[in-house]
Design an enzyme around this catalytic site. Structure first.
Site, mmCIF file in Angstrom:
data_model
loop_
_atom_site.group_PDB
_atom_site.id
_atom_site.type_symbol
_atom_site.label_atom_id
_atom_site.label_comp_id
_atom_site.label_asym_id
_atom_site.label_seq_id
_atom_site.Cartn_x
_atom_site.Cartn_y
_atom_site.Cartn_z
ATOM 1 N N ALA A 1 0.844 -1.198 0.000
ATOM 2 C CA ALA A 1 0.000 0.000 0.000
ATOM 3 C C ALA A 1 0.878 1.247 0.000
ATOM 4 O O ALA A 1 1.948 1.279 0.612
ATOM 5 C CB ALA A 1 -0.918 -0.001 1.220
ATOM 6 N N SER B 1 2.210 -2.462 4.290
ATOM 7 C CA SER B 1 2.354 -1.016 4.083
ATOM 8 C C SER B 1 3.709 -0.721 3.484
ATOM 9 O O SER B 1 4.666 -1.472 3.665
ATOM 10 C CB SER B 1 2.225 -0.272 5.415
ATOM 11 N N ASP B 2 3.787 0.401 2.750
ATOM 12 C CA ASP B 2 5.113 0.934 2.478
ATOM 13 C C ASP B 2 5.707 1.306 3.828
ATOM 14 O O ASP B 2 4.991 1.525 4.806
ATOM 15 C CB ASP B 2 5.024 2.143 1.547
ATOM 16 N N TRP B 3 7.019 1.385 3.875
ATOM 17 C CA TRP B 3 7.705 1.533 5.159
ATOM 18 C C TRP B 3 7.393 2.888 5.804
ATOM 19 O O TRP B 3 7.610 3.940 5.195
ATOM 20 C CB TRP B 3 9.200 1.331 4.955
#
Length: 784
Positions: free
Chosen positions: A208, A241-243
């Site tokens: 995401a 999630s993206d970081w």
């Protein structure tokens, strides 16, 4: 190609997962929904649930020395393949599948379970700082290449993370920026590559995005993560999630996002725990997400292989071959290339990039290469026999405005038979986290190119860059070779192409503009005050240049060869089809030159007339074919109903309208070789979608709705009907037809009441019709 589908596995695994989740405490369930540290998932040792290792990609493995280390500069060496902007120029799904296989092998060798890639975000603007990591401005090309990459990696028992979902097209303020994109454009352009990749390859994970989409963060959008991804596309994996992208952990879980990465704080787990205990988060939702997480983890660990060879030498050579298929010959007047010792005895190699190569982009995708070639050494070692090769630095990569080395380079060029000028974009020009401000190469590079061209008729511009650049010297230079960012072995491929050992076959996956002002998003990039308006709508890339009739520097799909190709004999399996039929398109392509080569054949579709605005043409299929001199091959493409369709946001559906369509077979978006027209007969039934603000003309055009209008306001309609004619032939002025129905109690002097308008509209909601291009009969407005 093989696809690793999670739900396709045996029932025993599902039973095991259900049993494990039933034994978990609430705290353990919550813990699984965030990472353990930088790169690993959370284990539950009590239940023998292991952790898995995730690592950055996409053009090579960036594996940190440990899962709790960031791994920038101290990561394990791995093969650095060409970046996505180069891979996409190959237009070769089989090649990219093999690249994926090689990446999967290296992941297995280094203990990585999920490779974070590929990125299929659309190159909306040439200024996108991360464009080197993405495939194309076109959704079909992006999606097909992404699917091939995923299938290749996952064939090795290693998962992928399809990213960044979705409309992540700007780096400026990326943690907050809202992608203000209309629903039709979202579906047709920005969701389509993800849809193709999910349906054709089933990545283990989807990542995401940081940004907001239509005002909602990508990490907590139920519409994107559940409605579209899971329910409509049938995604079987998990969403990570993206970081550091998550804003609201509870809302993210409700939306369908499984794992927050990396581990941020125990506080976040406590927030989720409290939400379940307070009834704000249904534990059944948590259970579903946890089961899907455990399914991926167990399957990943079951596919771990011991003692896998990283094959660094083999992969280095393969990386050279890959880049050879991506290098794009943009211009070659007077057949300046390829170089041969009977044409050129003295070769000037000019430009610091020749000795100090830029081979990848800046940011989280940086790979520590297992070795690194430079083109100057390779030219001397492999192609220097019988010729004199001399080098001049030409510019300083640390100073864009240092002109002090140009005179020396010009003198060398003047004394040589050919000048190879290596120029482009230094590393700091293209990076994750920042966007470009312009499309110019450094001033010293441009001046060097122009000055060398003044004294050397055989000047070849050899470009190193991850995205499009302006070329103010284009008319002075007879040959231009776009080498992209070629990875650790790219230098060898560049030499191979320049000297004719490899016939260039790359083509542009993005349009090269003459100037920034010509680009579709030039007024709306990177956005302001946290909002970026997608004002060009569906007219991204070549669609925009077609619509605005702007001549690009080099068009989408363009690329030359050292041979020539002829297209002939286009045939379609039927001249009339329905949206349920498969149309076969056949065409013959011949190599009419003297050397073997590969041609990328592109198939576009054009809708003659449409209810909604459509691009002049859209890419639907493509293939790369290898041909020996004099050889002819027949190619076949298949088209289905979706290929003719547009997305109707009002009806929330894809619609294929009846009408004429032109099938175009092309060498580029501006080089159409063959055409054939077919008639589509739609079998769809679409809802009328009326409300009291619907214009009368929309109802009048539909036969069933027209009968209702005649029923509710016959006298008013008869007043516009010529004597002796039926009400269907009424000459109602366009002025009245373009009023919403809510006004008709006034217009008809209450022949139809407000209550009856509501009643009529309610009856209209059950009306469906077969879609086709519609024109409305209008007459001159009457005077009052």
């Amino acid at each position: 190609m093989t696809t690793f589908g999670l739900r396709a596995q045996n029932n025993e695994l599902e039973k095991k997962v259900n049993d494990l989740v039933s034994k978990m405490t609430l705290e353990e369930k919550v813990s699984l929904c965030s990472g353990r540290d930088d790169w690993s998932s959370q284990p539950i040792e009590r239940l023998d649930i292991p952790w898995i290792w995730m690592a950055d990609g996409p053009h090579g493995l960036r594996r940190a020395p440990a899962t709790n280390k960031a791994g920038y500069g101290d990561q394990h060496p791995a093969t650095c393949f060409p970046t996505a902007s180069a891979l996409s120029a190959s237009w070769d799904v089989d090649l990219i599948y093999k690249v994926g296989q090689a990446l999967g092998e290296e992941c297995q060798a280094l203990g990585v379970n999920v490779l974070l890639g590929p990125g299929v975000n659309i190159k909306r603007s040439v200024l996108g700082g991360r464009n080197f990591e993405y495939f194309s401005e076109d959704p079909v090309l992006s999606g097909e290449l992404g699917a091939a990459y995923i299938n290749g990696v996952q064939s090795q028992g290693v998962g992928t993370s399809l990213k960044h979902f979705t409309a992540n097209n700007v780096e400026t303020m990326r943690m907050f920026m809202n992608s203000d994109v209309d629903m039709r454009t979202l579906h047709e352009i920005y969701l389509t590559p993800f849809e193709i990749a999910v349906k054709k390859a089933q990545p283990w994970t989807v990542m995401a995005c940081y940004n907001r989409v239509q005002g909602v963060y990508g990490t907590q959008s139920p519409y994107l993560l559940t409605r579209i991804l899971k329910e409509e596309w049938g995604f079987e994996g998990i969403v990570v999630s993206d970081w550091f992208a998550v804003i609201d952990r509870v809302e993210a879980l409700k939306a369908g996002m499984h794992i927050e990465m990396p581990h941020v704080s125990n506080v976040n787990d406590e927030i989720v725990l409290k939400a379940v205990q307070d009834g704000d988060l249904d534990e059944a939702i948590l259970d579903k997400l946890v089961k899907e997480i455990v399914m991926v983890v167990l399957k990943a660990k079951s596919l771990d292989r011991e003692g896998v060879d990283q094959k660094v030498d083999e992969h280095h050579q393969f990386a050279r071959e890959v880049h050879g298929q991506a290098i794009t010959l943009l211009k070659n007047d007077n057949a300046v290339l390829p170089i041969s010792d009977d044409k050129y005895k003295k070769i000037a190699v000019i430009g610091q990039f020749a000795s100090d190569p830029r081979y990848q982009g800046n940011g989280s995708s940086e790979v520590k290469p297992t070795q690194l070639d430079n083109v100057l050494d390779i030219i001397k070692a492999e192609y220097g026999k019988g010729v004199k090769v001399k080098y001049a630095q030409g510019y300083n990569l640390k100073d864009d405005d240092d002109y002090t080395m140009i005179d020396e380079a010009v003198k060398l060029a003047q004394e040589s038979d050919i000048a190879l000028v290596f120029a482009g974009l230094p590393l700091h020009y293209e990076s994750e986290g920042i966007d470009r401000k312009h499309i110019d190469m450094p001033a010293a590079h441009n001046k060097l190119m122009a000055e060398v061209a003044k004294v050397q008729a055989n000047t070849v511009a050899v470009l190193t860059n991850g995205s499009a650049v302006a070329m103010p010297w284009i008319n002075e230079v007879p040959a231009v070779v776009e080498t992209w960012l070629g990875g650790q072995a790219g230098a060898g491929a560049v030499a191979d192409v320049l000297f004719g050992a490899v016939n260039p076959s790359g083509k542009l996956a993005e349009t090269f503009p003459v100037k920034l002002a010509d680009t579709p998003a030039s007024f709306n990039f990177p956005g302001e005050q946290g909002n970026v308006i997608y004002g060009e709508r569906i007219f991204v890339g070549y669609r925009y240049y077609d619509e605005k009739q702007i001549e690009p520097l080099f068009p989408f799909g363009h690329g030359l060869s050292y041979t020539s190709f002829e297209y002939s004999d286009i045939r379609v399996s039927a001249k009339k089809v329905t949206d349920k039929d498969v149309l076969e398109v056949r065409v013959k392509v011949a190599n009419t030159g003297a050397v073997a080569g590969k041609e990328i054949v592109q198939l576009y579709i054009s809708d003659a007339e449409s209810t909604l605005q459509r691009p002049e043409k859209e890419l639907k299929r493509f293939v790369k074919v290898e041909l020996q001199p004099g050889e002819t091959k027949e190619l076949s493409f298949e088209l289905s109903g979706r290929d003719y369709s547009y997305y109707d946001a009002k009806r929330d559906m894809w619609i294929a309208e009846s009408g004429d369509f032109t099938v175009m077979v092309a060498a580029s978006s501006r080089d159409i070789r063959l055409k054939e027209t077919i008639e589509l007969e739609s079998t769809q039934q679409v809802p009328l979608m009326a409300d009291k603000y619907t214009f009368a003309k929309e109802l009048w055009d539909n036969p069933d709705a027209r009968e209702l209008l005649k029923e509710y306001m016959p006298n008013w309609i008869k007043g516009w009907t010529p004597e002796g004619k039926s009400m269907d032939e009424a000459n109602i002025p366009g002025f009245f037809m373009e009023h919403p129905m809510i006004k008709f109690p006034y217009i008809t002097h209450n022949e139809i009441t407000h209550e009856e308008v509501d009643e009529l509209i309610e009856r209209c909601k059950s009306i469906t019709y077969t879609p086709g291009y519609k024109t409305f009969k209008e007459v001159e407005n009457v005077s009052f």
